[in-house]
Scaffold this active site. Structure first.
Site, short mmCIF file in Angstrom:
data_model
loop_
_atom_site.label_atom_id
_atom_site.label_comp_id
_atom_site.label_asym_id
_atom_site.label_seq_id
_atom_site.Cartn_x
_atom_site.Cartn_y
_atom_site.Cartn_z
CE LYS A 13 3.69 6.96 3.66
NZ LYS A 13 3.40 6.58 5.05
CG HIS A 18 -0.48 0.37 2.48
ND1 HIS A 18 0.27 -0.49 3.26
CD2 HIS A 18 -0.55 1.53 3.19
CE1 HIS A 18 0.62 0.12 4.38
NE2 HIS A 18 0.14 1.35 4.36
CG ASP A 19 2.12 3.57 3.02
OD1 ASP A 19 1.29 4.24 2.36
OD2 ASP A 19 2.14 3.55 4.26
CG ASP A 31 -2.48 3.00 6.37
OD1 ASP A 31 -1.33 2.78 6.79
OD2 ASP A 31 -2.76 3.97 5.65
FE LIG Z 1 -0.30 5.53 2.83
FE LIG Z 2 0.27 3.29 5.44
#
Ligand SMILES: [Fe+2]
Ligand SMILES: [Fe+2]
Length: 210
Positions: A85, A81-82, A164
Protein backbone atom coordinates in the site's frame (compact mmCIF):
# COMPACT_ATOMS: atom_id res chain seq x y z
CA UNK A 1 9.35 0.65 6.34
CA UNK A 2 6.72 2.37 4.20
CA UNK A 3 8.90 5.35 3.36
CA UNK A 4 11.73 2.97 2.37
CA UNK A 5 9.41 1.40 -0.18
CA UNK A 6 8.48 4.83 -1.53
CA UNK A 7 12.06 6.08 -1.79
CA UNK A 8 13.42 2.75 -3.07
CA UNK A 9 15.73 2.31 -0.06
CA UNK A 10 16.36 -1.09 1.56
CA UNK A 11 13.74 -2.20 4.07
CA UNK A 12 14.99 -2.79 7.58
CA UNK A 13 13.45 -6.24 7.94
CA UNK A 14 15.17 -7.07 11.20
CA UNK A 15 13.81 -4.05 13.07
CA UNK A 16 10.29 -4.64 11.72
CA UNK A 17 10.50 -8.24 12.93
CA UNK A 18 11.82 -7.00 16.27
CA UNK A 19 8.86 -4.64 16.54
CA UNK A 20 6.44 -7.47 15.73
CA UNK A 21 8.11 -9.63 18.36
CA UNK A 22 7.57 -6.88 20.96
CA UNK A 23 3.89 -6.79 19.96
CA UNK A 24 3.76 -10.54 20.66
CA UNK A 25 5.28 -9.91 24.12
CA UNK A 26 2.75 -7.18 24.82
CA UNK A 27 -0.18 -9.43 23.82
CA UNK A 28 1.14 -12.24 26.01
CA UNK A 29 1.47 -9.85 28.98
CA UNK A 30 -1.50 -7.48 28.72
CA UNK A 31 -3.87 -9.22 26.28
CA UNK A 32 -5.49 -7.91 23.12
CA UNK A 33 -7.54 -5.15 24.80
CA UNK A 34 -4.44 -3.37 26.07
CA UNK A 35 -2.91 -3.61 22.63
CA UNK A 36 -6.01 -2.17 20.93
CA UNK A 37 -5.72 0.88 23.17
CA UNK A 38 -2.03 1.26 22.33
CA UNK A 39 -2.65 0.98 18.58
CA UNK A 40 -5.41 3.55 18.69
CA UNK A 41 -3.04 6.13 20.08
CA UNK A 42 -0.80 5.68 17.02
CA UNK A 43 -0.78 7.33 13.62
CA UNK A 44 -3.82 6.51 11.53
CA UNK A 45 -3.85 4.59 8.30
CA UNK A 46 -2.00 1.60 7.00
CA UNK A 47 0.71 1.65 9.65
CA UNK A 48 -1.88 1.54 12.39
CA UNK A 49 -3.72 -1.18 10.48
CA UNK A 50 -0.59 -3.37 10.26
CA UNK A 51 0.00 -3.04 14.00
CA UNK A 52 -3.60 -3.92 14.70
CA UNK A 53 -3.59 -6.94 12.36
CA UNK A 54 -0.33 -8.13 13.96
CA UNK A 55 -1.85 -7.98 17.44
CA UNK A 56 -5.03 -9.77 16.39
CA UNK A 57 -3.12 -12.43 14.44
CA UNK A 58 -0.81 -13.11 17.40
CA UNK A 59 -3.75 -13.42 19.75
CA UNK A 60 -5.52 -15.72 17.29
CA UNK A 61 -2.34 -17.82 16.92
CA UNK A 62 -1.93 -18.06 20.70
CA UNK A 63 -5.56 -19.09 21.12
CA UNK A 64 -5.07 -21.80 18.47
CA UNK A 65 -2.03 -23.08 20.37
CA UNK A 66 0.36 -22.58 17.44
CA UNK A 67 4.02 -23.44 17.92
CA UNK A 68 6.44 -20.56 18.54
CA UNK A 69 7.93 -20.80 15.04
CA UNK A 70 4.46 -20.52 13.50
CA UNK A 71 3.58 -17.53 15.70
CA UNK A 72 6.80 -15.84 14.54
CA UNK A 73 5.94 -16.43 10.88
CA UNK A 74 2.42 -15.21 11.54
CA UNK A 75 3.41 -11.93 13.19
CA UNK A 76 6.01 -11.16 10.55
CA UNK A 77 3.51 -11.87 7.77
CA UNK A 78 0.96 -9.64 9.53
CA UNK A 79 3.46 -6.83 9.95
CA UNK A 80 4.35 -6.87 6.23
CA UNK A 81 1.03 -7.88 4.69
CA UNK A 82 -0.01 -4.43 3.40
CA UNK A 83 3.45 -3.05 2.65
CA UNK A 84 2.41 -2.79 -1.01
CA UNK A 85 0.00 0.00 0.00
CA UNK A 86 3.05 2.24 0.22
CA UNK A 87 2.75 2.39 -3.59
CA UNK A 88 -0.87 3.56 -3.55
CA UNK A 89 -1.74 7.27 -3.29
CA UNK A 90 -3.09 8.22 0.17
CA UNK A 91 -6.02 9.97 -1.53
CA UNK A 92 -7.19 6.54 -2.72
CA UNK A 93 -6.33 4.72 0.54
CA UNK A 94 -8.17 7.32 2.65
CA UNK A 95 -11.07 7.95 0.32
CA UNK A 96 -14.30 7.92 2.29
CA UNK A 97 -17.16 6.03 0.72
CA UNK A 98 -17.19 3.90 -2.40
CA UNK A 99 -14.22 3.51 -4.70
CA UNK A 100 -14.78 3.62 -8.46
CA UNK A 101 -13.61 0.74 -10.66
CA UNK A 102 -10.25 2.35 -11.43
CA UNK A 103 -9.53 3.06 -7.75
CA UNK A 104 -10.56 -0.44 -6.76
CA UNK A 105 -8.24 -1.92 -9.40
CA UNK A 106 -5.43 0.25 -8.03
CA UNK A 107 -6.05 -0.90 -4.44
CA UNK A 108 -6.06 -4.51 -5.61
CA UNK A 109 -2.49 -4.17 -6.87
CA UNK A 110 -1.15 -3.95 -3.29
CA UNK A 111 -0.64 -7.68 -2.52
CA UNK A 112 1.46 -8.27 -5.65
CA UNK A 113 3.26 -4.94 -5.14
CA UNK A 114 4.17 -5.99 -1.59
CA UNK A 115 5.36 -9.35 -2.87
CA UNK A 116 7.56 -7.62 -5.46
CA UNK A 117 9.05 -5.30 -2.85
CA UNK A 118 9.95 -8.16 -0.49
CA UNK A 119 10.79 -11.03 -2.84
CA UNK A 120 14.51 -10.33 -3.21
CA UNK A 121 14.96 -10.02 0.54
CA UNK A 122 16.88 -12.92 2.09
CA UNK A 123 15.36 -12.24 5.53
CA UNK A 124 11.82 -12.86 4.24
CA UNK A 125 10.98 -16.57 4.11
CA UNK A 126 8.74 -18.07 1.38
CA UNK A 127 5.80 -18.51 3.79
CA UNK A 128 5.79 -14.79 4.62
CA UNK A 129 6.10 -13.88 0.95
CA UNK A 130 3.16 -16.16 0.15
CA UNK A 131 1.07 -14.56 2.90
CA UNK A 132 1.82 -11.03 1.68
CA UNK A 133 0.75 -11.95 -1.84
CA UNK A 134 -2.32 -13.98 -0.90
CA UNK A 135 -3.95 -12.33 2.11
CA UNK A 136 -6.92 -11.26 -0.05
CA UNK A 137 -7.58 -14.72 -1.51
CA UNK A 138 -10.77 -16.58 -0.55
CA UNK A 139 -11.38 -20.35 -0.34
CA UNK A 140 -14.07 -20.13 -3.06
CA UNK A 141 -11.65 -18.58 -5.56
CA UNK A 142 -13.25 -15.12 -5.49
CA UNK A 143 -10.22 -13.30 -4.07
CA UNK A 144 -7.21 -11.58 -5.66
CA UNK A 145 -4.57 -11.33 -7.11
CA UNK A 146 -4.30 -14.97 -8.23
CA UNK A 147 -7.90 -16.21 -7.65
CA UNK A 148 -6.48 -19.15 -5.68
CA UNK A 149 -8.87 -21.76 -4.39
CA UNK A 150 -8.84 -23.59 -1.07
CA UNK A 151 -6.18 -26.20 -1.84
CA UNK A 152 -3.63 -23.48 -2.58
CA UNK A 153 -4.30 -21.27 0.41
CA UNK A 154 -2.09 -22.12 3.39
CA UNK A 155 -3.16 -22.19 7.04
CA UNK A 156 -0.99 -19.16 7.74
CA UNK A 157 -2.81 -17.18 5.04
CA UNK A 158 -6.23 -18.33 6.28
CA UNK A 159 -5.43 -17.12 9.80
CA UNK A 160 -4.02 -13.83 8.52
CA UNK A 161 -6.99 -13.16 6.25
CA UNK A 162 -9.50 -13.51 9.09
CA UNK A 163 -7.37 -11.26 11.33
CA UNK A 164 -7.04 -8.68 8.53
CA UNK A 165 -10.78 -8.49 7.80
CA UNK A 166 -11.62 -8.18 11.49
CA UNK A 167 -9.04 -5.41 11.97
CA UNK A 168 -10.35 -3.45 8.98
CA UNK A 169 -13.89 -3.66 10.34
CA UNK A 170 -13.14 -2.50 13.90
CA UNK A 171 -10.68 0.26 12.96
CA UNK A 172 -11.40 3.87 13.77
CA UNK A 173 -11.31 6.16 10.76
CA UNK A 174 -12.23 9.81 10.48
CA UNK A 175 -15.01 8.90 8.04
CA UNK A 176 -16.49 5.90 9.82
CA UNK A 177 -17.41 5.05 13.40
CA UNK A 178 -15.83 2.06 15.12
CA UNK A 179 -17.84 -1.08 14.51
CA UNK A 180 -18.54 -3.08 17.69
CA UNK A 181 -16.52 -6.32 17.82
CA UNK A 182 -19.74 -8.42 17.95
CA UNK A 183 -21.00 -6.89 14.71
CA UNK A 184 -17.62 -7.35 12.98
CA UNK A 185 -17.56 -11.02 14.00
CA UNK A 186 -21.07 -11.50 12.58
CA UNK A 187 -19.93 -10.15 9.21
CA UNK A 188 -17.01 -12.61 9.19
CA UNK A 189 -19.30 -15.46 10.23
CA UNK A 190 -21.59 -14.66 7.29
CA UNK A 191 -18.80 -14.75 4.69
CA UNK A 192 -20.08 -18.15 3.61
CA UNK A 193 -17.59 -20.26 1.62
CA UNK A 194 -14.82 -17.67 1.66
CA UNK A 195 -13.16 -18.37 5.02
CA UNK A 196 -12.45 -21.66 6.76
CA UNK A 197 -15.46 -22.40 8.93
CA UNK A 198 -13.64 -24.11 11.87
CA UNK A 199 -11.12 -21.25 11.96
CA UNK A 200 -13.93 -18.68 12.00
CA UNK A 201 -15.53 -20.59 14.88
CA UNK A 202 -12.19 -20.63 16.72
CA UNK A 203 -11.83 -16.89 16.10
CA UNK A 204 -15.00 -16.19 18.07
CA UNK A 205 -13.12 -16.14 21.38
CA UNK A 206 -10.52 -13.70 20.03
CA UNK A 207 -13.16 -11.47 18.46
CA UNK A 208 -15.49 -11.29 21.42
CA UNK A 209 -13.75 -12.25 24.63
CA UNK A 210 -9.98 -11.82 24.54
FE1 LIG B 1 -4.34 -6.00 2.18
FE1 LIG C 1 -4.77 -5.42 5.58
Amino acid sequence: MFSAVLTGNPIDVESAKGAASRIADSIAEDGLCGWLETVRRHHEGTYQHCLLVTGIAVDFGLSLGLAKADIERLYSAAMFHDIGKAKIPPAVLDKPGRLDARERALIETHPAAGYDVLKGNAAICPEILDAVRHHHEYLDGSGYPDALCAANISDLVRILTISDIFAALIERRSYKPTMPREQAYEIIRNMEGKLERPLVAAFRGVALNR
